[in-house]
Design an enzyme around this catalytic site. Sequence first.
Site, PDB file in Angstrom:
ATOM      1  N   GLU A  32     -27.936 -17.799  -2.548  1.00  8.18           N
ATOM      2  CA  GLU A  32     -28.134 -17.290  -1.181  1.00  8.18           C
ATOM      3  C   GLU A  32     -29.115 -18.212  -0.467  1.00  8.18           C
ATOM      4  OE1 GLU A  32     -29.381 -13.183  -0.926  1.00  8.18           O
ATOM      5  OE2 GLU A  32     -30.539 -13.550   0.901  1.00  8.18           O
TER       6      GLU A  32
ATOM      7  N   GLU B 121     -35.234 -15.288   8.753  1.00  5.64           N
ATOM      8  CA  GLU B 121     -35.465 -13.958   8.191  1.00  5.64           C
ATOM      9  C   GLU B 121     -36.926 -13.559   8.386  1.00  5.64           C
ATOM     10  OE1 GLU B 121     -34.138 -11.429   4.247  1.00  5.64           O
ATOM     11  OE2 GLU B 121     -34.898 -13.468   3.959  1.00  5.64           O
TER      12      GLU B 121
END
Length: 356
Positions: free
Chosen positions: A173, A178
């Site tokens: 990932e 974020e």
Amino acid sequence: MVPETRVHAYVTSPYIGWQGIKSFAFSTYDLAVVHFLPFAMHSFWIFALSFTPFVRAVSYRLTDNWVGSAFLSEFTWENIPDPTHGRVNYLSQADSLARGLTVTSANSLLLKADSTTTLDPNGPGRASNRIMSKKVYNHNTVLVADVKHMPVGCGTWPALWSTNVGTWPNGGEIDIVEGVNDQTPNAMTLHTTEGCTMPLSRSQKGTAVTTDCYWLTNGNSGCGVISENGNSYGPPFNSVGGGWYAMERTPTFIKVWFWPRNDASVPADVKTLGQSVINTDSWGVPSAFFPNTQCDISSKFGGHNIIINLTFCGDWAGAVYSTSGCPSTCIDYVNNNPSAFVNAYWDITAIRMYGL
């Protein structure tokens, strides 16, 4: 990349009466030809050769250009339970469009959260969007995202990232954008299976905060880098009109860059809409650099979909909510303060994908 040598030579021709400095480019395998040029080409005499080694830059070419309504056909709206256990209700594309939580125009994709409904504590979470590209991208690709606004507010957890949901954590990932609860700056993180770590010191502008990418270490915090730029996330990002994020992945490294809207150093091939060819070698030192020195990136990362989402509370935003300077509890705040999420939306000008 093929190494080359740039040859600068004083060239004179007795047949055409021309002389001057001439520059030639040869691969390293052609150098022997240069040595024999005076004998093989009698019309030219070459003196004072100087060799300057350099590496030919890699150019990536545009493969996909998502702008406005193109997202509707190229992405899937995932109407699924939140894998991160957030207080969210991810809508289908049809429902999101009908409720005005997905809006497209000629140069914009708006992905909004519901900001009018007080939630039943026993009912669904706050309506939002999680969209995933239909195409899969592997090594030797570059993503460039032009974002004008990101979701903000206590309890929010927005992300722009890539993975293979069906095989995770196998295949890895990559978190490009974020953060939670308006806590700046941006976090760029890898999550992998066991056996992938990053050196603490490496060629990047950001600061490494964790170095073990293994998802079962440190509560799946991954190997993260905090951006050097305070405008890379949250309210400061929106206050400058957003900016550009870029991610390059190859079999030997992953890099992430960020440039705020008001940055005079934004490369021309990054900020030009619809740019057909880019050269990442000219982009300078990245915010985050993940090399393969202690991680076999070629095997740890597979084909990925691009994902954009906004959830609330959950495994991260909820876990750190009490230390984020936010009121009440995360669930209570999200349930009972719909107007607090008026600015919990993505406004994306374009996302461009490039390959070799």
